[in-house]
Design a protein around this motif. Structure first.
Motif, PDB file in Angstrom:
ATOM      1  N   CYS A  82      -1.308  63.682  37.923  1.00  0.00           N
ATOM      2  CA  CYS A  82      -1.233  64.926  38.695  1.00  0.00           C
ATOM      3  C   CYS A  82      -2.110  65.986  38.044  1.00  0.00           C
ATOM      4  O   CYS A  82      -1.942  66.307  36.876  1.00  0.00           O
ATOM      5  CB  CYS A  82       0.205  65.433  38.787  1.00  0.00           C
ATOM      6  SG  CYS A  82       0.319  67.016  39.648  1.00  0.00           S
ATOM      7  N   GLY A 120      -4.645  63.532  41.464  1.00  0.00           N
ATOM      8  CA  GLY A 120      -4.210  64.122  42.714  1.00  0.00           C
ATOM      9  C   GLY A 120      -3.105  65.132  42.437  1.00  0.00           C
ATOM     10  O   GLY A 120      -2.948  65.582  41.309  1.00  0.00           O
ATOM     11  N   LEU A 121      -2.373  65.489  43.479  1.00  0.00           N
ATOM     12  CA  LEU A 121      -1.222  66.362  43.294  1.00  0.00           C
ATOM     13  C   LEU A 121       0.031  65.527  43.554  1.00  0.00           C
ATOM     14  O   LEU A 121       0.148  64.901  44.611  1.00  0.00           O
ATOM     15  CB  LEU A 121      -1.280  67.540  44.263  1.00  0.00           C
ATOM     16  CG  LEU A 121      -2.394  68.555  44.003  1.00  0.00           C
ATOM     17  CD1 LEU A 121      -2.381  69.644  45.074  1.00  0.00           C
ATOM     18  CD2 LEU A 121      -2.244  69.182  42.618  1.00  0.00           C
ATOM     19  N   CYS A 122       0.959  65.521  42.614  1.00  0.00           N
ATOM     20  CA  CYS A 122       2.173  64.721  42.775  1.00  0.00           C
ATOM     21  C   CYS A 122       3.039  65.331  43.878  1.00  0.00           C
ATOM     22  O   CYS A 122       2.783  66.442  44.352  1.00  0.00           O
ATOM     23  CB  CYS A 122       2.950  64.633  41.469  1.00  0.00           C
ATOM     24  SG  CYS A 122       3.773  66.148  40.986  1.00  0.00           S
ATOM     25  N   ALA A 123       4.072  64.599  44.284  1.00  0.00           N
ATOM     26  CA  ALA A 123       4.906  65.033  45.398  1.00  0.00           C
ATOM     27  C   ALA A 123       5.428  66.454  45.188  1.00  0.00           C
ATOM     28  O   ALA A 123       5.347  67.296  46.090  1.00  0.00           O
ATOM     29  CB  ALA A 123       6.072  64.054  45.586  1.00  0.00           C
ATOM     30  N   SER A 126       2.778  69.065  45.469  1.00  0.00           N
ATOM     31  CA  SER A 126       2.182  69.151  46.805  1.00  0.00           C
ATOM     32  C   SER A 126       2.965  70.092  47.710  1.00  0.00           C
ATOM     33  O   SER A 126       2.454  70.565  48.720  1.00  0.00           O
ATOM     34  CB  SER A 126       2.143  67.764  47.457  1.00  0.00           C
ATOM     35  OG  SER A 126       1.291  66.905  46.742  1.00  0.00           O
TER      36      SER A 126
END
Lengths: 130, 130
Positions: A82, A120-123, A126
């Motif tokens: 992340c 990315g961006l974790c849950a 996000s």
DNA sequence: TCCTTATTGATAATGATTGTCAACATCATC
DNA sequence: GATGATGTTGACAATCATTATCAATAAGGA
């Protein structure tokens, strides 16, 4: 001969409690906060040892510092990281392994290794801010 | 407004002559050897600009220094890099792009990006020493 | 040509990492 | 349990890539 010291144990267990890639400086601060009087150079040495023995993975952040993360030893794997909180998940990628070998061979390269990480961006990160 | 200077041109063309990833320091030495009196800070700034505008790729070496390489702009690609001489070949990897997106989605990650580079020994460097 | 201001370059500052070395601690051996 | 050789530690200095500073310079529109 290699000796066992509480300092090395402390670094290893401190790294185990992290679910994100952390820098040597961060880990040193955390260990100091726990009341241990461990030295900065010792943390660097312990992390280098762990990385070399395959008990930790390391990568270079875009800012140029080295980051470390405990990992499952003896198994080739990659990471899903992340960008925001650093949360890291180990992932496997047989297809990518084969692709890397194939591309290397096609271009006359031997002894291929590869660096494959997904950011990315974790849950949690996000979710829109409340 | 952005201005055109011979320094920026010099850095760009010096980078174009390289078929390997090079450091800012190396490029600065090369430019000095060519007789230009360009400053080190200027080389750093020019490289940062080229990287930001997509005219150059950058990566962090394991020693922690930033390396740069001219690249074909406007197109996502990865690299096949010789561990020994640094020779670099651009490669495409549609399959890997899709795999990265899929893995990210499966783990609840959004806005995935990825770092995919293959390191090996190029054909020349694979030959045994005479 | 003139003027505004982006850019340059010498140098200092920063910050992560590594080297140094005397004091210390581990562990095989007694 | 005591001993001794030597691997390890930690405070500090040293290194090295990179960035910040700022006065002097030069690009390019007017």
């Amino acid at each position: 001969m290699k000796r066992n010291t509480w300092q090395r144990e402390a670094v290893k267990s401190a790294l185990d409690t992290q679910d994100a890639f952390v820098s040597a400086q961060q880990l040193h601060s955390a260990l100091r906060d726990d009341g241990t009087g461990i030295g900065l150079a010792t943390v660097y040495r312990a992390l280098a040892d762990l990385a070399e023995s395959g008990q930790a993975d390391s990568l270079q952040s875009t800012e140029g510092e080295a980051l470390y993360r405990a990992c499952t030893p003896g198994q080739h794997h990659h990471h899903l990281i992340c960008r925001n909180c650093g949360l890291t998940v180990e992932i496997e990628a047989d297809a990518v392994e084969q692709w890397a070998r194939k591309v290397a061979a096609e271009n006359g390269f031997t002894q291929p290794e590869h660096v494959v990480d997904v950011f990315g961006l974790c849950a949690d990160c996000s979710k829109p801010a409340p």
